[in-house]
Scaffold this motif. Structure first.
Motif, PDB file in Angstrom:
ATOM      1  N   SER A  16       0.834  -1.203   0.000  1.00  0.00           N
ATOM      2  CA  SER A  16       0.000   0.000   0.000  1.00  0.00           C
ATOM      3  C   SER A  16       0.870   1.255   0.000  1.00  0.00           C
ATOM      4  O   SER A  16       0.630   2.197  -0.765  1.00  0.00           O
ATOM      5  CB  SER A  16      -0.923  -0.009   1.214  1.00  0.00           C
ATOM      6  OG  SER A  16      -1.686   1.173   1.268  1.00  0.00           O
ATOM      7  N   ARG A  37       1.167   3.947  -3.127  1.00  0.00           N
ATOM      8  CA  ARG A  37       0.904   5.387  -2.971  1.00  0.00           C
ATOM      9  C   ARG A  37       2.064   6.222  -3.514  1.00  0.00           C
ATOM     10  O   ARG A  37       1.846   7.236  -4.189  1.00  0.00           O
ATOM     11  CB  ARG A  37       0.642   5.723  -1.510  1.00  0.00           C
ATOM     12  CG  ARG A  37      -0.697   5.230  -1.017  1.00  0.00           C
ATOM     13  CD  ARG A  37      -0.898   5.570   0.463  1.00  0.00           C
ATOM     14  NE  ARG A  37      -1.963   4.794   1.041  1.00  0.00           N
ATOM     15  CZ  ARG A  37      -3.256   5.076   0.927  1.00  0.00           C
ATOM     16  NH1 ARG A  37      -3.634   6.141   0.256  1.00  0.00           N
ATOM     17  NH2 ARG A  37      -4.155   4.302   1.488  1.00  0.00           N
ATOM     18  N   GLU A  56       2.013   6.001  -7.247  1.00  0.00           N
ATOM     19  CA  GLU A  56       0.896   6.809  -7.752  1.00  0.00           C
ATOM     20  C   GLU A  56       1.298   8.282  -7.771  1.00  0.00           C
ATOM     21  O   GLU A  56       1.057   8.992  -8.755  1.00  0.00           O
ATOM     22  CB  GLU A  56      -0.337   6.593  -6.889  1.00  0.00           C
ATOM     23  CG  GLU A  56      -1.556   7.377  -7.357  1.00  0.00           C
ATOM     24  CD  GLU A  56      -2.768   7.158  -6.459  1.00  0.00           C
ATOM     25  OE1 GLU A  56      -3.879   7.053  -7.001  1.00  0.00           O
ATOM     26  OE2 GLU A  56      -2.598   7.116  -5.217  1.00  0.00           O
ATOM     27  N   SER A  57       1.927   8.746  -6.702  1.00  0.00           N
ATOM     28  CA  SER A  57       2.393  10.139  -6.631  1.00  0.00           C
ATOM     29  C   SER A  57       3.395  10.453  -7.737  1.00  0.00           C
ATOM     30  O   SER A  57       3.443  11.571  -8.242  1.00  0.00           O
ATOM     31  CB  SER A  57       3.032  10.434  -5.279  1.00  0.00           C
ATOM     32  OG  SER A  57       2.069  10.376  -4.266  1.00  0.00           O
ATOM     33  N   ARG A  90      -4.421   3.788  -8.729  1.00  0.00           N
ATOM     34  CA  ARG A  90      -5.147   2.994  -7.733  1.00  0.00           C
ATOM     35  C   ARG A  90      -6.618   3.318  -7.889  1.00  0.00           C
ATOM     36  O   ARG A  90      -6.990   4.471  -8.012  1.00  0.00           O
ATOM     37  CB  ARG A  90      -4.670   3.377  -6.325  1.00  0.00           C
ATOM     38  CG  ARG A  90      -3.199   3.109  -6.106  1.00  0.00           C
ATOM     39  CD  ARG A  90      -2.645   3.744  -4.836  1.00  0.00           C
ATOM     40  NE  ARG A  90      -3.232   3.132  -3.647  1.00  0.00           N
ATOM     41  CZ  ARG A  90      -4.018   3.775  -2.782  1.00  0.00           C
ATOM     42  NH1 ARG A  90      -4.317   5.039  -2.947  1.00  0.00           N
ATOM     43  NH2 ARG A  90      -4.495   3.145  -1.735  1.00  0.00           N
TER      44      ARG A  90
END
Length: 159
Positions: free
Chosen positions: A72, A76, A79-80, A86
Protein backbone atom coordinates in the motif's frame (compact mmCIF):
# COMPACT_ATOMS: atom_id res chain seq x y z
CA UNK A 1 34.10 -20.24 -3.21
CA UNK A 2 35.15 -17.03 -1.50
CA UNK A 3 36.80 -17.06 1.93
CA UNK A 4 33.71 -15.35 3.41
CA UNK A 5 31.54 -18.26 2.24
CA UNK A 6 33.65 -21.08 3.63
CA UNK A 7 31.68 -22.89 6.33
CA UNK A 8 28.67 -20.63 5.86
CA UNK A 9 25.19 -22.07 6.30
CA UNK A 10 22.77 -22.14 3.36
CA UNK A 11 20.60 -19.64 5.25
CA UNK A 12 23.48 -17.17 5.51
CA UNK A 13 24.34 -17.60 1.83
CA UNK A 14 20.71 -17.04 0.78
CA UNK A 15 20.62 -13.90 2.91
CA UNK A 16 23.92 -12.61 1.48
CA UNK A 17 22.81 -13.30 -2.09
CA UNK A 18 19.48 -11.59 -1.51
CA UNK A 19 21.27 -8.54 -0.08
CA UNK A 20 23.75 -8.48 -2.98
CA UNK A 21 20.84 -8.66 -5.43
CA UNK A 22 18.80 -5.98 -3.66
CA UNK A 23 21.71 -3.54 -3.57
CA UNK A 24 22.57 -4.16 -7.24
CA UNK A 25 18.96 -3.68 -8.37
CA UNK A 26 18.57 -0.57 -6.17
CA UNK A 27 21.62 1.00 -7.82
CA UNK A 28 20.63 -0.07 -11.32
CA UNK A 29 17.06 1.24 -11.25
CA UNK A 30 17.76 4.39 -9.21
CA UNK A 31 18.28 6.50 -12.36
CA UNK A 32 14.69 5.59 -13.32
CA UNK A 33 13.44 6.87 -9.96
CA UNK A 34 12.78 3.38 -8.59
CA UNK A 35 13.94 1.36 -5.62
CA UNK A 36 14.32 -2.41 -5.61
CA UNK A 37 10.99 -2.83 -3.79
CA UNK A 38 9.22 -0.48 -6.22
CA UNK A 39 10.77 -2.40 -9.11
CA UNK A 40 9.50 -5.70 -7.69
CA UNK A 41 6.03 -4.20 -7.51
CA UNK A 42 5.89 -2.60 -10.96
CA UNK A 43 7.58 -5.54 -12.72
CA UNK A 44 5.10 -7.96 -11.13
CA UNK A 45 2.20 -5.66 -11.98
CA UNK A 46 3.51 -5.34 -15.55
CA UNK A 47 3.49 -9.11 -15.98
CA UNK A 48 0.07 -9.49 -14.41
CA UNK A 49 -1.40 -6.76 -16.62
CA UNK A 50 0.08 -8.38 -19.72
CA UNK A 51 -1.75 -11.56 -18.67
CA UNK A 52 -5.01 -9.59 -18.54
CA UNK A 53 -5.20 -9.17 -14.78
CA UNK A 54 -5.85 -5.96 -12.83
CA UNK A 55 -4.80 -7.17 -9.40
CA UNK A 56 -5.76 -5.83 -6.04
CA UNK A 57 -3.08 -4.59 -3.67
CA UNK A 58 -3.63 -7.78 -1.66
CA UNK A 59 -3.15 -10.02 -4.72
CA UNK A 60 0.04 -8.15 -5.61
CA UNK A 61 1.28 -8.50 -2.02
CA UNK A 62 0.68 -12.25 -2.16
CA UNK A 63 2.44 -12.49 -5.54
CA UNK A 64 5.55 -10.52 -4.48
CA UNK A 65 5.81 -11.80 -0.92
CA UNK A 66 5.74 -8.23 0.39
CA UNK A 67 3.56 -7.25 3.35
CA UNK A 68 0.18 -5.78 2.31
CA UNK A 69 0.81 -2.58 4.29
CA UNK A 70 4.17 -2.13 2.54
CA UNK A 71 2.55 -2.70 -0.88
CA UNK A 72 0.00 0.00 0.00
CA UNK A 73 2.81 2.41 0.91
CA UNK A 74 4.75 1.60 -2.27
CA UNK A 75 1.61 1.95 -4.41
CA UNK A 76 0.90 5.39 -2.97
CA UNK A 77 4.45 6.58 -3.73
CA UNK A 78 4.28 5.14 -7.26
CA UNK A 79 0.90 6.81 -7.75
CA UNK A 80 2.39 10.14 -6.63
CA UNK A 81 5.18 9.63 -9.18
CA UNK A 82 2.59 9.10 -11.94
CA UNK A 83 3.60 5.48 -12.58
CA UNK A 84 0.59 3.70 -11.11
CA UNK A 85 -3.17 4.18 -10.73
CA UNK A 86 -5.15 2.99 -7.73
CA UNK A 87 -8.90 2.49 -8.03
CA UNK A 88 -11.64 0.96 -5.89
CA UNK A 89 -12.54 -2.56 -6.95
CA UNK A 90 -16.14 -2.48 -8.23
CA UNK A 91 -16.68 -6.00 -6.84
CA UNK A 92 -15.24 -5.27 -3.38
CA UNK A 93 -15.40 -1.72 -1.99
CA UNK A 94 -12.67 -2.57 0.56
CA UNK A 95 -10.18 -3.60 -2.13
CA UNK A 96 -7.95 -1.35 -4.24
CA UNK A 97 -7.03 -2.38 -7.78
CA UNK A 98 -3.71 -1.34 -9.29
CA UNK A 99 -2.69 -0.58 -12.86
CA UNK A 100 0.38 0.95 -14.45
CA UNK A 101 0.00 4.25 -16.25
CA UNK A 102 1.53 4.73 -19.72
CA UNK A 103 4.56 6.32 -18.03
CA UNK A 104 4.65 3.41 -15.58
CA UNK A 105 4.66 0.84 -18.37
CA UNK A 106 7.50 2.62 -20.17
CA UNK A 107 9.58 3.00 -17.00
CA UNK A 108 8.94 -0.64 -16.11
CA UNK A 109 9.96 -1.87 -19.58
CA UNK A 110 13.23 0.02 -19.24
CA UNK A 111 13.79 -1.27 -15.70
CA UNK A 112 13.10 -4.87 -16.72
CA UNK A 113 15.76 -4.61 -19.45
CA UNK A 114 18.28 -3.30 -16.95
CA UNK A 115 17.49 -5.99 -14.38
CA UNK A 116 17.63 -8.74 -16.99
CA UNK A 117 21.16 -7.55 -17.78
CA UNK A 118 22.05 -7.81 -14.09
CA UNK A 119 20.56 -11.30 -13.94
CA UNK A 120 22.64 -12.38 -16.92
CA UNK A 121 25.77 -11.14 -15.06
CA UNK A 122 24.76 -12.95 -11.88
CA UNK A 123 24.05 -16.24 -13.66
CA UNK A 124 27.10 -16.16 -15.93
CA UNK A 125 29.10 -18.51 -13.61
CA UNK A 126 26.23 -21.01 -14.01
CA UNK A 127 26.25 -20.88 -17.80
CA UNK A 128 23.97 -17.85 -18.17
CA UNK A 129 20.21 -17.53 -17.64
CA UNK A 130 19.42 -20.33 -20.10
CA UNK A 131 22.09 -22.75 -18.88
CA UNK A 132 21.31 -26.11 -17.30
CA UNK A 133 22.77 -25.06 -13.95
CA UNK A 134 20.66 -21.88 -13.87
CA UNK A 135 17.52 -23.92 -14.62
CA UNK A 136 18.48 -26.33 -11.83
CA UNK A 137 19.02 -23.40 -9.46
CA UNK A 138 15.58 -22.05 -10.40
CA UNK A 139 14.01 -25.43 -9.62
CA UNK A 140 15.84 -25.61 -6.28
CA UNK A 141 14.87 -22.07 -5.30
CA UNK A 142 11.25 -22.76 -6.26
CA UNK A 143 11.24 -25.88 -4.09
CA UNK A 144 12.60 -23.87 -1.16
CA UNK A 145 10.06 -21.08 -1.69
CA UNK A 146 7.24 -23.65 -1.83
CA UNK A 147 8.30 -25.15 1.52
CA UNK A 148 6.15 -23.72 4.32
CA UNK A 149 8.01 -22.37 7.31
CA UNK A 150 6.52 -22.10 10.78
CA UNK A 151 8.85 -20.29 13.18
CA UNK A 152 6.74 -21.49 16.14
CA UNK A 153 7.37 -25.12 15.17
CA UNK A 154 11.12 -24.58 15.30
CA UNK A 155 10.98 -24.64 19.10
CA UNK A 156 12.74 -22.52 21.65
CA UNK A 157 16.45 -21.74 21.18
CA UNK A 158 18.90 -23.97 23.03
CA UNK A 159 20.47 -22.47 26.12
Amino acid sequence: MSKASEGATPGFLVWRLSMKWRVAVDRAVAPLGLTHAQYALVASLYGMQRAGERPSQRRLADHTGLEPLYVSKLARSLESAGLLERAKDPRDPRAVQLALTDAGRETTRRAIGIVQGLLAQLLEPLGGPDGDRARELTRDLTALLDTPLDPAAAGPPEQ
